[in-house]
Design a protein around this motif. Structure first.
Motif, PDB file in Angstrom:
ATOM      1  N   LEU A   1      38.958  39.208  45.426  1.00 22.43           N
ATOM      2  CA  LEU A   1      39.574  39.717  44.076  1.00 22.43           C
ATOM      3  C   LEU A   1      39.286  38.762  42.861  1.00 22.43           C
ATOM      4  O   LEU A   1      38.887  37.565  43.025  1.00 22.43           O
ATOM      5  CB  LEU A   1      41.111  39.638  44.329  1.00 22.43           C
TER       6      LEU A   1
ATOM      7  N   LEU B   1      45.794  42.339  44.605  1.00 23.76           N
ATOM      8  CA  LEU B   1      45.659  43.556  45.231  1.00 23.76           C
ATOM      9  C   LEU B   1      46.805  44.606  45.143  1.00 23.76           C
ATOM     10  O   LEU B   1      47.639  44.068  45.716  1.00 23.76           O
ATOM     11  CB  LEU B   1      45.053  43.548  46.643  1.00 23.76           C
TER      12      LEU B   1
ATOM     13  N   LEU C   1      43.505  47.041  41.436  1.00 28.16           N
ATOM     14  CA  LEU C   1      44.173  45.716  40.942  1.00 28.16           C
ATOM     15  C   LEU C   1      45.419  46.027  40.363  1.00 28.16           C
ATOM     16  O   LEU C   1      45.824  46.984  39.460  1.00 28.16           O
ATOM     17  CB  LEU C   1      43.142  44.815  39.930  1.00 28.16           C
TER      18      LEU C   1
END
Length: 771
Positions: free
Chosen positions: A33, A39, A112
């Motif tokens: 990420l 996430l 995201l």
């Protein structure tokens, strides 16, 4: 003791591998990420209300959760493998190659939390509930973070739902208002039902559709205003439907049809063409403008449902367009309505028809394999003329040839070759002594066909087959289709029968019947119903029923029905007499957006009588193979519990019989990209109506269920848009050729054993789904 210890140790290893895989697929996704981001793993909606029933509340929550955006990464068994593939693929150096395909086609980028707008989703939920009648709803949003993962939680607190107290329709003196008022019994707005904005919109569409059938060509739903008054009553609304003041005069006027113009050879370049007087023909109510005299005018009389002076209606409008499209002659159909210059409140109708190429050739080359170890290819060359007699008739001439080679098994070297030709002529109408006109959007058809095929089985025999048919095809609607062949004649004649095959026929009547001359004629009928095109339905069905009646009228005329000992011949060939019925029922249960459970039941029966003691071999039922019970080789299963004797030098014939029962069920789900997976279970068998001393155990008995074969397996389907390539790997669970009491073979399954795999694993490769 060591074996037991090793077994336990192997189990621990399996559990360790599974837990490791779960950990890798789960935890590794978060380390890729962007810095400071999380996430997003999904959102949930909770409805807080004590009045709404629990079942309705759960349904409301599920529906609102479907409105949340964005959608989280897809999960399979609690994991996100597509996200993991995206991450491990890494950033490709160029926009092609395996890594680029793996990352962008198979993989899926992370969703995201920075892309999630909580306030926007809350407003969407608020609007949704208020549109359902829950006015002044409160919505709150929150999030929960854990191990770089975040979920969103929305709490919806609705007020009491408003109910419809009354519905009124336009009550002025306009003709259009009277039409709307008369249709109030069919209104979707019902007193006592909850207020719902979507129902109001649907009601406007309903009224518009009603007006379109009454000549109001220029009307549209936006000219109807629903005035909602919630100030009176206790959580009740009064709905008043009115026509907007700004609706134009032409929208409030009913129109009739005046002139009808047809351009049957139209193209964009025709816009500037000046037509000569001889190019313009008047036929009944139609003005046909055609420089090439492409069609006989009567084709338009059968296709266009409007006549001069008719009140415009949407049904005939759409019916005409669909019939033009279904003629199969035009690549593009355009229709315009324009106010007439000569008569007020009338429309002139224009049909612009762009032709497909009149003549064309299509070549098809197929590769095929089946579970009987035959591999081969086939080529078909078709020449077509779409307007053979200037009446949109389709004339087709086809030649075809193919070969199937068996590279292994007991029939090795006994290859199959075929060569043939077929010609057909299809008229876009019923050709009968009576004047029958179809009235659906689908053009009824009459079809005549002539076909010849030569089939050679090396080292065995060859067959010449002739077929002629004449019949009708028609659709009631998109779901119901009929096919009636009033004449269907088949003549089969053998030649080049080898001594080896003749020797085997001495001990097997079934083999002898294969090479007998056959004359089959009589009507056939089939009916098909399907609603599988309705993608939004959870349950869809397909049904096909077929009836084949051979030699019935001839049997009565020649007294073959009552003569028990004498076989009556026509042109020195005995004609067949039988009744054959077959039904095919399929059910598709949608389990999710990309998954379904498909099931099929086939029941068939054939009864020979009069001039025949058995059904012709070509009309008997078979089972097994790529589209049947896939754990058994094609045409090798049954009948009943019969077991053919097989040696290395003996020809193994196809097994066929008079009765058939088959059931299949298959779970289908999308795996990724164009790849779909399937798990399936097949069961069934075939039987003879009467005992055959050469095939013990083949006849039907009261214990026929004990002779049901069962197979299972898994497969992959590659959806290439223009075709679906299917691979299925199947194995038997129950084998009826085993002695009674020993037919279940589940305990013998051993994928690690080479001999078991060789004898039991069947690979099926085919085009398209099995059902």
């Amino acid at each position: 003791m060591n074996k037991k210890h090793n077994h336990i140790e192997n189990q621990y290893v399996k559990y360790f591998v599974m837990l490791s895989l779960f950990f890798v697929l789960g935890c590794s996704n978060t380390k890729y990420l962007p810095e400071g981001d999380l996430l997003y793993t999904g959102g949930s909606v909770t409805v807080k209300d004590s009045i709404i029933k629990k079942k309705d509340r759960k349904a409301l929550e599920t529906e609102m959760e479907g409105l949340l955006r964005p959608k989280p990464n897809k999960k399979i068994v609690g994991l996100r493998p597509k996200l993991w593939i995206y991450n491990i693929a890494g950033e490709p150096k160029k926009e092609k190659g395996f890594r680029y395909w793996l990352r962008n086609t198979v993989g899926e980028p992370p969703v995201l939390f920075s892309k999630v707008d909580l306030d926007y989703n809350a407003s969407v939920l608020r609007n949704f509930t208020e549109n359902r009648g829950y006015f002044k709803t409160r919505v709150s949003a929150d999030s929960t973070v854990s191990n770089k993962r975040v979920t969103a939680e929305y709490t919806v607190t609705p007020k009491r739902q408003y109910i419809i107290k009354s519905v009124t329709f336009p009550d002025d003196s306009l003709a259009i208002s009277r039409i709307i008022g008369k249709s109030h019994r069919r209104s979707l707005l019902k007193v006592g039902k909850p207020y719902d904005l979507d129902i109001i919109k649907a009601e406007r569409e309903r009224i518009d559709a009603r007006l379109k059938e009454k000549g109001y060509y220029y009307f549209n739903p936006d000219y109807i205003l629903a005035k909602v008054d919630s100030s009176k009553g206790d959580h009740e609304v009064n709905i008043r439907l009115v026509i907007k003041d700004e609706a134009p005069v032409k929208a409030l006027t009913a129109y009739k049809i005046d002139k009808i113009f047809v351009y049957p050879n139209y193209s964009l370049s025709n816009d500037s063409v000046v037509y000569r007087k001889k190019d313009i023909k008047q036929y009944h109510d139609f003005t046909i403008i055609d420089t090439a005299d492409t069609f006989k005018p009567r084709i338009f009389d059968r296709t266009i449902y409007f006549k001069k002076g008719d009140l415009y209606n949407r049904k005939d409008h759409n019916l005409t367009l669909n019939r033009f499209v279904n003629l199969g002659t035009f690549s593009f159909v355009k229709n315009e309505f324009k106010p007439s210059d000569s008569i007020p409140k009338t429309l002139d109708s224009y049909y612009y028809l762009t032709l497909l190429p009149k003549k064309f050739i299509r070549v098809e080359v197929l590769g095929k394999t089946n579970s009987a170890s035959y591999t081969g290819s086939e080529i078909n060359v078709n020449w077509n003329n779409r307007n053979f007699f200037r009446g949109a008739e389709l004339f087709t001439v086809s030649v075809f040839g193919g070969a199937d080679f068996q590279l292994g098994g007991p029939n090795k070297g006994r290859n199959i070759y075929k060569l043939g030709a077929e010609t057909s002529l299809t008229w876009p109408r019923f050709i009968t002594p009576f004047n029958i006109q179809g009235n659906s959007e689908f053009v009824p058809r009459t079809k005549a066909t002539l076909r010849y095929e030569y089939q050679k089985r090396t080292q065995l025999y060859a067959l010449n087959s002739f077929n002629a048919s004449f019949g009708y095809l028609w659709k009631e609607n998109l779901r119901k289709e009929h096919q009636l062949n009033v004449i269907d004649i088949t003549y089969v004649s053998p030649n080049h029968v080898t001594p080896e095959y003749l020797q085997q026929t001495k001990d097997d009547e079934a083999l002898k019947r294969v090479i007998e001359k056959q004359l089959i004629f009589g009507p056939t009928y089939s009916y098909t119903y399907t609603n599988t095109m309705q993608k939004r339905r959870k349950n869809t069905f397909y049904f096909n029923g077929e009836v084949d009646l051979a030699g019935n009228i001839t049997g009565l005329a020649t007294s073959a029905n009552v003569k028990k000992n004498d076989t009556i011949k026509i042109f020195d060939v005995p004609f067949s007499q039988y009744v054959k019925i077959k039904t095919d029922l399929r059910h598709y249960l949608k389990l999710g957006k990309e998954s379904e459970l498909a099931s099929r039941l086939i029941v068939g029966a054939g009864f020979a009588y009069g001039n025949s003691s058995t059904l012709p071999t070509s009309k008997q039922f078979v089972v097994g193979g790529t589209n049947s019970i896939r754990a058994f080789r094609a045409r090798s299963l049954g009948p009943g519990s019969y077991v053919p004797e097989v040696t290395n030098s003996t020809y193994v014939p196809d097994q066929s019989a008079d009765l058939k029962l088959e059931f299949n069920t298959e779970y289908r789900a999308k795996l990724f990209s164009i790849v779909r997976g399937a798990l399936f279970l097949d069961a069934g068998n075939i039987w003879l109506l009467n005992a055959d001393p050469n095939r013990p155990g083949a006849e039907i008995t009261k214990d026929f269920m004990k002779e049901i074969a069962v197979g299972a397996g898994a497969g992959l389907r590659f959806d290439l848009s223009f075709l679906v390539l299917r691979t299925d790997l199947a194995f038997p669970l129950r084998n009826p050729s085993r002695p009674d009491g020993q037919r279940w073979v589940i305990d013998e399954i051993n994928f690690g054993s080479g001999p078991w795999r060789k004898d039991n694993l069947i690979l099926n490769i085919a085009i398209g789904y099995p059902f």
